[in-house]
Design a protein around this motif. Structure first.
Motif, mmCIF file in Angstrom:
data_model
loop_
_atom_site.group_PDB
_atom_site.id
_atom_site.type_symbol
_atom_site.label_atom_id
_atom_site.label_comp_id
_atom_site.label_asym_id
_atom_site.label_seq_id
_atom_site.Cartn_x
_atom_site.Cartn_y
_atom_site.Cartn_z
ATOM 1 N N ASN A 144 0.804 -1.562 0.305
ATOM 2 C CA ASN A 144 -0.179 -0.145 0.003
ATOM 3 C C ASN A 144 0.867 1.697 0.044
ATOM 4 O O ASN A 144 0.269 2.623 -0.014
ATOM 5 N N LEU A 145 2.699 1.066 -0.104
ATOM 6 C CA LEU A 145 2.548 2.651 -0.332
ATOM 7 C C LEU A 145 2.790 2.976 1.496
ATOM 8 O O LEU A 145 2.940 4.315 1.198
ATOM 9 N N TYR A 146 2.870 1.976 2.634
ATOM 10 C CA TYR A 146 2.212 2.647 3.841
ATOM 11 C C TYR A 146 1.225 4.042 3.329
ATOM 12 O O TYR A 146 1.909 4.804 4.285
ATOM 13 N N THR A 147 -0.191 3.725 3.344
ATOM 14 C CA THR A 147 -0.352 4.719 2.889
ATOM 15 C C THR A 147 -1.380 5.471 3.896
ATOM 16 O O THR A 147 -0.724 4.189 5.224
ATOM 17 N N LEU A 148 -1.305 6.388 4.775
ATOM 18 C CA LEU A 148 -1.601 6.626 6.111
ATOM 19 C C LEU A 148 -2.920 6.736 5.684
ATOM 20 O O LEU A 148 -4.004 7.550 5.578
ATOM 21 N N ASN A 149 -3.523 5.404 6.567
ATOM 22 C CA ASN A 149 -4.893 5.344 5.850
ATOM 23 C C ASN A 149 -5.610 5.537 7.400
ATOM 24 O O ASN A 149 -6.787 6.016 6.960
ATOM 25 N N LYS A 150 -5.110 5.512 8.979
ATOM 26 C CA LYS A 150 -6.617 6.537 9.842
ATOM 27 C C LYS A 150 -6.079 7.740 10.304
ATOM 28 O O LYS A 150 -5.170 7.174 10.382
ATOM 29 N N LEU A 151 -6.980 8.030 10.196
ATOM 30 C CA LEU A 151 -6.215 9.530 11.294
ATOM 31 C C LEU A 151 -7.818 9.783 12.536
ATOM 32 O O LEU A 151 -7.123 9.922 13.596
ATOM 33 N N GLU A 166 -3.838 13.020 5.124
ATOM 34 C CA GLU A 166 -4.455 11.592 5.136
ATOM 35 C C GLU A 166 -4.667 11.298 3.941
ATOM 36 O O GLU A 166 -5.096 11.355 2.906
ATOM 37 N N ASN A 167 -4.726 9.431 4.318
ATOM 38 C CA ASN A 167 -5.012 8.724 2.842
ATOM 39 C C ASN A 167 -4.178 9.137 1.677
ATOM 40 O O ASN A 167 -4.088 8.502 0.924
ATOM 41 N N MET A 168 -2.561 9.670 1.848
ATOM 42 C CA MET A 168 -2.008 9.795 1.459
ATOM 43 C C MET A 168 -0.928 8.515 1.317
ATOM 44 O O MET A 168 -0.840 7.094 2.298
ATOM 45 N N LYS A 169 0.140 8.364 0.470
ATOM 46 C CA LYS A 169 1.640 7.064 0.324
ATOM 47 C C LYS A 169 2.542 7.613 0.654
ATOM 48 O O LYS A 169 2.362 9.041 0.867
ATOM 49 N N PHE A 170 2.927 7.569 1.409
ATOM 50 C CA PHE A 170 4.559 7.753 1.583
ATOM 51 C C PHE A 170 5.397 8.574 0.428
ATOM 52 O O PHE A 170 5.974 7.171 0.131
ATOM 53 N N ALA A 192 10.901 13.110 4.462
ATOM 54 C CA ALA A 192 10.323 11.676 3.911
ATOM 55 C C ALA A 192 8.601 12.048 4.569
ATOM 56 O O ALA A 192 8.996 12.870 5.878
ATOM 57 N N TRP A 193 7.325 11.972 4.187
ATOM 58 C CA TRP A 193 6.291 12.189 4.371
ATOM 59 C C TRP A 193 5.102 11.413 3.480
ATOM 60 O O TRP A 193 4.968 11.185 2.922
ATOM 61 N N TRP A 194 3.656 12.012 4.324
ATOM 62 C CA TRP A 194 2.650 11.445 3.875
ATOM 63 C C TRP A 194 2.464 12.453 2.882
ATOM 64 O O TRP A 194 1.544 13.385 3.025
ATOM 65 N N TYR A 195 3.266 12.800 1.574
ATOM 66 C CA TYR A 195 2.509 13.785 1.204
ATOM 67 C C TYR A 195 1.945 14.122 0.484
ATOM 68 O O TYR A 195 1.117 12.998 -0.305
ATOM 69 N N ASN A 196 1.069 15.032 0.080
ATOM 70 C CA ASN A 196 -0.012 15.514 -1.156
ATOM 71 C C ASN A 196 0.443 16.296 -1.710
ATOM 72 O O ASN A 196 0.928 16.039 -2.253
ATOM 73 N N ASP A 197 -0.196 17.712 -2.201
ATOM 74 C CA ASP A 197 0.194 18.412 -3.164
ATOM 75 C C ASP A 197 0.418 19.869 -1.920
ATOM 76 O O ASP A 197 0.070 20.900 -2.469
ATOM 77 N N CYS A 198 1.590 19.780 -1.391
ATOM 78 C CA CYS A 198 2.307 19.218 -1.182
ATOM 79 C C CYS A 198 2.028 18.066 1.167
ATOM 80 O O CYS A 198 1.130 17.248 1.591
ATOM 81 N N MET A 199 1.488 19.168 1.700
ATOM 82 C CA MET A 199 1.761 19.335 3.083
ATOM 83 C C MET A 199 1.302 20.489 3.672
ATOM 84 O O MET A 199 1.681 21.583 2.883
ATOM 85 N N THR A 200 0.738 20.326 4.895
ATOM 86 C CA THR A 200 1.015 21.244 6.392
ATOM 87 C C THR A 200 1.405 20.263 7.481
ATOM 88 O O THR A 200 0.932 21.213 8.636
ATOM 89 N N SER A 201 2.546 19.754 6.962
ATOM 90 C CA SER A 201 3.194 19.020 8.040
ATOM 91 C C SER A 201 4.517 18.028 7.469
ATOM 92 O O SER A 201 3.916 18.180 7.082
ATOM 93 N N ASN A 202 5.655 18.584 8.222
ATOM 94 C CA ASN A 202 6.627 17.847 7.478
ATOM 95 C C ASN A 202 7.976 17.491 8.709
ATOM 96 O O ASN A 202 8.894 18.175 8.646
#
Ligand SMILES: *[C@@H]1O[C@H](CO)[C@@H](O)[C@H](O)[C@H]1NC(C)=O
Ligand SMILES: *[C@@H]1O[C@H](CO)[C@@H](O)[C@H](O)[C@H]1NC(C)=O
Ligand SMILES: *[C@@H]1O[C@H](CO)[C@@H](O)[C@H](O)[C@H]1NC(C)=O
Ligand SMILES: *[C@@H]1O[C@H](CO)[C@@H](O)[C@H](O)[C@H]1NC(C)=O
Ligand SMILES: *[C@@H]1O[C@H](CO)[C@@H](O)[C@H](O)[C@H]1NC(C)=O
Ligand SMILES: *[C@@H]1O[C@H](CO)[C@@H](O)[C@H](O)[C@H]1NC(C)=O
Length: 468
Positions: A144-151, A166-170, A192-202
């Protein structure tokens, strides 16, 4: 002879063939910091199902979080490089007691084994701590590419800066799984993070040590919802409990008034107050003796509490707030340093008469200044001025003689006070219950200007109130 040789040969073959991994086979370890009952911070061995044991750091001290938390990521200084490859993040790296990342594979195992929560703690360079708590947290496996499945649901005071992930891949710089059509977020943000486009935390970004420039925007250990994307925290810690931790929310949103006056305490009783930058604490507010807004710093009502105590006892304070007590010199210093205060001394004798002494200013120094009575304003009142003689004096106890006498005044008068050489008041003296003998001269709770050196009052109460 021949038979023995054959036997040995068979034995040898059998041993070689068996898949022997003698990894402490008899011992099994708890499966979480909670199950390990880890009530102290430290490294523990855990084990999931029948897998191999592994070491983790269990955290029991984070304010408000309670005990039983397992640290999955920690940043404390710039000694460890976090700008690392996919395989490094899979395996984990760093030093369990310092900077580290637990590894994505283990994180997946831990979070799929049992329902999880996530606690993120951030400390900035002014000493403030904030947190984000998520009541459900799970990371997928490698396929699953270590997806952040649940928050789950967020609570906290740092802001919900993980929601956008949330729901982003690592993603790492060498495995771009983010949602940005053009950018490689990991690469651009040095993390290295669960980036979306791109992030609000890092939080795996660079350790940049506080606020940093425009050119580096987003590259630090960012938690945007609190201090923006140009701020890299001093320490960061991410923890999971494995089975509900002993979570005690610390009323994080609430800040308390800074005084009884600000609390508009209209009834006598215990209130919580908080000085700027400090933890909340309880005080007794008095609204009846001299109007509203007074905070009681010392009270004597009977002989049950011993006031002939040592220096450290006076520093810390003692006695129950609803009875006879002393607030403590450290706290008293903090209170009088926080804003200008006036002082009210209330005295009652055994015939029911009440008198008072009021001073327009009151402040005491800190420990290094020996808590000196460095501000005592003008006197007003009916009890006489038995305190001005103590103005400017350092605090003394029997074991810390800071007075101006060749004697030890605190020992001589069985008290603890801002003794000069020595005093016209001794309100921390012994509770002697009215007039007492010559042999005890001055040893009672004396306020000389009213009933002399041989009289110990029925009730004494010292109170402060902000002037403004
Ligand atoms: C990964 O997890 C998914 C479910 O999320 C499961 O279907 C799959 O079998 C797992 N893959 C491995 C290799 O464990
Ligand atoms: C912080 O970043 C913003 C862009 O998000 C930028 O406009 C601002 O100038 C930066 N602040 C500092 C102190 O560099
Ligand atoms: C001061 O008194 C307290 C208890 O009253 C005691 O625990 C402590 O050891 C004493 N400290 C010193 C330095 O004597
Ligand atoms: C007094 O204030 C200092 C910081 O200004 C704080 O560290 C300390 O805990 C406070 N002490 C008390 C007893 O409130
Ligand atoms: C209080 O203590 C300080 C530090 O030891 C000393 O310099 C000062 O003279 C003392 N004040 C009085 C009034 O004794
Ligand atoms: C009170 O103290 C004075 C000295 O200050 C002394 O002369 C007097 O006898 C004392 N009174 C009693 C009742 O002991």
């Amino acid at each position: 002879m021949r038979a023995v040789q054959v036997f040995l040969a068979i034995l040898f073959v059998a041993v070689a063939a068996a898949d022997v991994q003698p990894i402490e086979p008899f011992k099994s370890y708890p499966n979480s910091c909670k199950a390990a009952k880890a009530k102290k911070d430290g490294i523990r061995k855990l084990q999931l199902n029948s897998g191999a044991p592994f070491q983790v750091f269990c955290d029991a001290k984070t304010p408000g979080a309670g005990w039983g938390w397992l640290v999955i990521q920690r940043r404390v200084d710039n000694r460890e490089n976090f700008f690392r490859s996919w395989s490094n993040y899979q395996q984990g790296f760093g030093d369990l007691a310092g900077n580290y990342f637990i590894g994505l594979d283990l994180l997946n195992e831990l979070t799929s084994d049992q329902p999880q929560e996530l606690w993120v703690e951030l400390l900035d360079y002014s000493g403030q701590t904030r947190y984000a708590h998520y009541d459900n947290f799970a990371v997928g496996n490698e396929s699953n590419l270590y997806t952040l499945n649940k928050l789950g649901l967020y609570t906290g005071n740092a802001g919900d800066a993980l929601r956008y992930q949330e729901n982003m891949k690592f993603s790492t710089f060498d495995r771009d799984n983010d949602m940005s059509p053009k950018k490689n977020c990991a690469s651009e943000l040095s993390g290295a993070w669960w980036y979306n486009d791109c992030m609000t935390s890092n939080l795996n970004g660079l350790y940049l040590g506080g606020e940093y420039g425009n050119d580096l925007t987003g590259r630090g250990m960012v938690w945007k919802e609190w201090l923006g994307d140009n701020y890299s925290y001093k320490t960061v810690k991410m923890m999971i409990p494995l089975a509900a931790a002993d979570f005690q929310p610390i009323e994080p949103y609430k800040t308390y008034p800074s005084s009884c006056k600000a609390a508009k305490a209209k009834k006598d009783g215990i209130y919580k107050i908080q000085l700027k930058g400090g933890e909340p604490f309880e005080v007794y507010c008095d609204a009846k003796t001299a109007g509203v807004g007074w905070l009681v710093i010392q009270r004597r009502v009977d002989a049950n509490i011993n006031f002939f105590r040592n220096w450290s006892s006076y520093q810390q304070g003692f006695g129950p707030l609803t009875n006879s007590f002393f607030i403590g010199l450290n706290r008293l210093h903090n209170l009088t340093a926080a804003e200008p205060q006036e002082l009210y001394v209330h005295l009652e004798d055994f015939t029911g008469q009440k008198r008072f002494a009021k001073y327009s200013d009151f402040a005491i120094g800190n420990e290094a200044n020996l808590y000196s009575l460095y501000k005592l304003g003008n006197f007003a009142g009916s009890a006489g001025d038995a305190f001005s003689y103590q103005r400017g004096m350092n605090f003394s106890t029997y074991d810390r003689d800071n007075d101006r006498s060749i004697h030890n005044c605190a020992a001589q008068f069985s008290g603890a006070w801002w003794y000069n050489s020595c005093m016209y008041s001794n309100l921390n003296g012994q509770y002697l219950g009215g007039e007492y003998g010559r042999d005890l001269e001055g040893r009672g709770m004396a306020w000389v200007q009213w009933l002399g050196i041989n009289y110990s009052y029925k009730t004494v109460q010292m109170m402060i109130r902000p002037k403004n």
